[in-house]
Write a protein that holds these residues in place. Structure first.
Motif, PDB file in Angstrom:
ATOM      1  N   ARG A 120       0.811  -1.208  -0.137  1.00 16.65           N
ATOM      2  CA  ARG A 120      -0.220  -0.246   0.238  1.00 16.65           C
ATOM      3  C   ARG A 120       1.002   1.282  -0.264  1.00 16.65           C
ATOM      4  O   ARG A 120       0.492   2.413  -0.898  1.00 16.65           O
ATOM      5  N   ASP A 121       1.810   1.261   0.588  1.00 18.00           N
ATOM      6  CA  ASP A 121       3.181   1.983   0.854  1.00 18.00           C
ATOM      7  C   ASP A 121       3.520   3.090  -0.615  1.00 18.00           C
ATOM      8  O   ASP A 121       3.097   3.710  -1.073  1.00 18.00           O
ATOM      9  N   GLU A 122       3.646   1.506  -1.277  1.00 25.21           N
ATOM     10  CA  GLU A 122       4.166   2.064  -3.036  1.00 25.21           C
ATOM     11  C   GLU A 122       3.521   2.404  -3.506  1.00 25.21           C
ATOM     12  O   GLU A 122       3.629   3.522  -4.530  1.00 25.21           O
ATOM     13  N   VAL A 123       1.836   2.312  -3.910  1.00 22.72           N
ATOM     14  CA  VAL A 123       0.767   2.725  -4.209  1.00 22.72           C
ATOM     15  C   VAL A 123       0.554   3.898  -3.956  1.00 22.72           C
ATOM     16  O   VAL A 123       0.665   4.892  -4.789  1.00 22.72           O
ATOM     17  N   GLU A 124       0.058   4.635  -2.618  1.00 23.94           N
ATOM     18  CA  GLU A 124       0.551   5.360  -1.722  1.00 23.94           C
ATOM     19  C   GLU A 124       1.471   7.203  -2.218  1.00 23.94           C
ATOM     20  O   GLU A 124       1.422   7.381  -3.479  1.00 23.94           O
ATOM     21  N   ALA A 125       3.035   6.105  -3.022  1.00 25.46           N
ATOM     22  CA  ALA A 125       3.664   6.875  -3.128  1.00 25.46           C
ATOM     23  C   ALA A 125       3.691   7.210  -4.408  1.00 25.46           C
ATOM     24  O   ALA A 125       3.974   8.604  -4.844  1.00 25.46           O
ATOM     25  N   ALA A 126       2.941   6.420  -5.084  1.00 20.90           N
ATOM     26  CA  ALA A 126       3.007   6.596  -6.776  1.00 20.90           C
ATOM     27  C   ALA A 126       1.455   7.812  -7.105  1.00 20.90           C
ATOM     28  O   ALA A 126       2.147   8.777  -7.730  1.00 20.90           O
ATOM     29  N   ILE A 127       0.588   7.898  -6.399  1.00 21.61           N
ATOM     30  CA  ILE A 127      -0.187   8.733  -5.757  1.00 21.61           C
ATOM     31  C   ILE A 127       0.398   9.753  -5.393  1.00 21.61           C
ATOM     32  O   ILE A 127      -0.148  10.900  -6.769  1.00 21.61           O
ATOM     33  N   ARG A 128       1.673  10.172  -4.818  1.00 21.83           N
ATOM     34  CA  ARG A 128       1.902  11.404  -4.002  1.00 21.83           C
ATOM     35  C   ARG A 128       2.844  11.790  -5.160  1.00 21.83           C
ATOM     36  O   ARG A 128       2.907  13.098  -5.192  1.00 21.83           O
ATOM     37  N   LYS A 130       2.006  11.613  -8.308  1.00 18.09           N
ATOM     38  CA  LYS A 130       1.768  12.598  -9.245  1.00 18.09           C
ATOM     39  C   LYS A 130       0.932  14.264  -8.980  1.00 18.09           C
ATOM     40  O   LYS A 130       0.257  14.880  -9.679  1.00 18.09           O
ATOM     41  N   GLY A 131       1.403  13.467  -7.688  1.00 17.73           N
ATOM     42  CA  GLY A 131       0.436  15.147  -6.879  1.00 17.73           C
ATOM     43  C   GLY A 131      -0.516  15.074  -5.769  1.00 17.73           C
ATOM     44  O   GLY A 131      -1.364  16.282  -6.281  1.00 17.73           O
ATOM     45  N   HIS A 132      -1.009  14.326  -5.897  1.00 20.26           N
ATOM     46  CA  HIS A 132      -2.193  13.360  -5.084  1.00 20.26           C
ATOM     47  C   HIS A 132      -2.084  13.346  -4.043  1.00 20.26           C
ATOM     48  O   HIS A 132      -1.393  12.616  -3.684  1.00 20.26           O
ATOM     49  N   ILE A 138      -8.587   8.842  -6.068  1.00 17.57           N
ATOM     50  CA  ILE A 138      -8.689   7.910  -6.901  1.00 17.57           C
ATOM     51  C   ILE A 138      -9.332   7.154  -7.662  1.00 17.57           C
ATOM     52  O   ILE A 138      -9.567   6.835  -6.545  1.00 17.57           O
ATOM     53  N   ALA A 139      -9.670   7.211  -8.588  1.00 17.40           N
ATOM     54  CA  ALA A 139     -10.064   6.694  -9.119  1.00 17.40           C
ATOM     55  C   ALA A 139      -9.413   5.362  -9.758  1.00 17.40           C
ATOM     56  O   ALA A 139     -10.162   3.697  -9.155  1.00 17.40           O
ATOM     57  N   ALA A 140      -8.672   4.987 -10.224  1.00 13.50           N
ATOM     58  CA  ALA A 140      -7.687   3.714 -10.249  1.00 13.50           C
ATOM     59  C   ALA A 140      -5.955   3.604  -9.672  1.00 13.50           C
ATOM     60  O   ALA A 140      -5.451   4.839 -10.482  1.00 13.50           O
ATOM     61  N   VAL A 141      -5.419   3.276  -9.449  1.00 14.47           N
ATOM     62  CA  VAL A 141      -4.091   3.430 -10.128  1.00 14.47           C
ATOM     63  C   VAL A 141      -3.397   0.908 -10.484  1.00 14.47           C
ATOM     64  O   VAL A 141      -4.222   0.304  -9.611  1.00 14.47           O
ATOM     65  N   VAL A 142      -2.931   1.581 -11.679  1.00 14.75           N
ATOM     66  CA  VAL A 142      -2.843   0.740 -12.192  1.00 14.75           C
ATOM     67  C   VAL A 142      -1.823   0.102 -12.500  1.00 14.75           C
ATOM     68  O   VAL A 142      -0.756   0.687 -12.729  1.00 14.75           O
ATOM     69  N   LEU A 143      -0.745  -1.180 -12.210  1.00  9.78           N
ATOM     70  CA  LEU A 143       0.361  -1.788 -12.040  1.00  9.78           C
ATOM     71  C   LEU A 143       0.572  -2.237 -13.467  1.00  9.78           C
ATOM     72  O   LEU A 143      -0.109  -3.147 -14.267  1.00  9.78           O
ATOM     73  N   GLY A 147       6.390  -2.331 -15.339  1.00  8.24           N
ATOM     74  CA  GLY A 147       6.231  -1.984 -13.960  1.00  8.24           C
ATOM     75  C   GLY A 147       5.499  -0.629 -13.346  1.00  8.24           C
ATOM     76  O   GLY A 147       6.297  -0.597 -12.259  1.00  8.24           O
ATOM     77  N   GLU A 148       5.739   0.397 -14.541  1.00 10.95           N
ATOM     78  CA  GLU A 148       5.414   1.828 -13.914  1.00 10.95           C
ATOM     79  C   GLU A 148       3.572   1.788 -13.285  1.00 10.95           C
ATOM     80  O   GLU A 148       3.091   0.472 -14.075  1.00 10.95           O
ATOM     81  N   MET A 149       3.720   2.584 -12.312  1.00 10.08           N
ATOM     82  CA  MET A 149       1.834   3.138 -11.893  1.00 10.08           C
ATOM     83  C   MET A 149       1.411   3.446 -12.682  1.00 10.08           C
ATOM     84  O   MET A 149       2.157   4.646 -11.885  1.00 10.08           O
ATOM     85  N   SER A 150      -0.471   3.643 -12.911  1.00 10.16           N
ATOM     86  CA  SER A 150      -1.016   4.772 -13.376  1.00 10.16           C
ATOM     87  C   SER A 150      -1.830   5.116 -12.748  1.00 10.16           C
ATOM     88  O   SER A 150      -1.750   4.071 -11.913  1.00 10.16           O
ATOM     89  N   VAL A 151      -1.764   7.142 -12.842  1.00 15.68           N
ATOM     90  CA  VAL A 151      -2.446   7.253 -11.632  1.00 15.68           C
ATOM     91  C   VAL A 151      -3.771   7.713 -12.053  1.00 15.68           C
ATOM     92  O   VAL A 151      -3.432   8.866 -13.157  1.00 15.68           O
ATOM     93  N   ILE A 152      -5.187   7.228 -11.611  1.00 16.45           N
ATOM     94  CA  ILE A 152      -6.432   8.231 -12.856  1.00 16.45           C
ATOM     95  C   ILE A 152      -6.840   8.833 -12.026  1.00 16.45           C
ATOM     96  O   ILE A 152      -7.858   7.976 -10.820  1.00 16.45           O
TER      97      ILE A 152
END
Length: 174
Positions: A120-128, A130-132, A138-143, A147-152
């Protein structure tokens, strides 16, 4: 052994220049995909190219022409695999990992996180990154396959057309 001969040093320098030039030309010919973010196949090809380059430069028994032939062989294999992937979804799926939905409508998808070995920490880092600041917005986070995480952001995941390939049938309103 610290030093053999100047002839060996000059040979290494000349072979380095020639093989480096050859690999640059081959990668330019093979296209941008060779230099894109790596999936598993691209990673293997990159490692193999590096290994061949090192062998050509430092091993006297491997000629420059053999190294260039190996470079062309790997570039051709990568082109062939890419062409087959574009023509056959089955082949593409066997070769590349599928993107995985890690967070949907602000809720972590714990089974997907566990299967992909992502915290979860890694997902939250990806969200941060992206400036959120709010997971629930967040609608979605896709791995992704690379290996990159897309944040929608914004809205519901089921309304996002870009998520059609990662949502289960029936989860999309589109």
């Amino acid at each position: 052994m610290w030093f053999d001969t100047w002839k060996d040093i000059v040979r290494v320098l000349l072979i380095t220049l020639a093989s480096y030039s050859a690999i640059i030309v081959i990668l330019r010919i093979s296209g941008k995909r060779s230099l894109s973010k790596l999936n598993a196949f691209d990673f293997v090809v990159t490692i193999a190219l590096g290994s061949i380059l090192a062998s050509v430069i430092l091993t006297k028994s491997v000629s420059l022409s053999e190294g260039v032939a190996a470079f062309f062989g790997l570039a051709a294999l990568q082109w062939l695999v890419t062409a087959l992937s574009n023509k056959s979804d089955t082949f593409a799926k066997a070769l590349r990992s599928e993107p995985k939905l890690l967070l949907k409508d602000g809720r972590f998808q714990d089974e997907a996180l566990a299967n992909e070995r992502v915290t979860r920490d890694e997902v939250e880092a990806a969200i941060r990154k992206k400036g959120h600041g709010h997971v629930d917005e967040i609608a979605a986070v896709v791995l992704e396959s690379d290996g990159e995480m897309s944040v929608i952001c914004g809205g519901e995941a089921s309304d996002c057309t870009a998520l059609r390939s990662v949502l289960k049938p029936g989860e999309t309103s589109l």
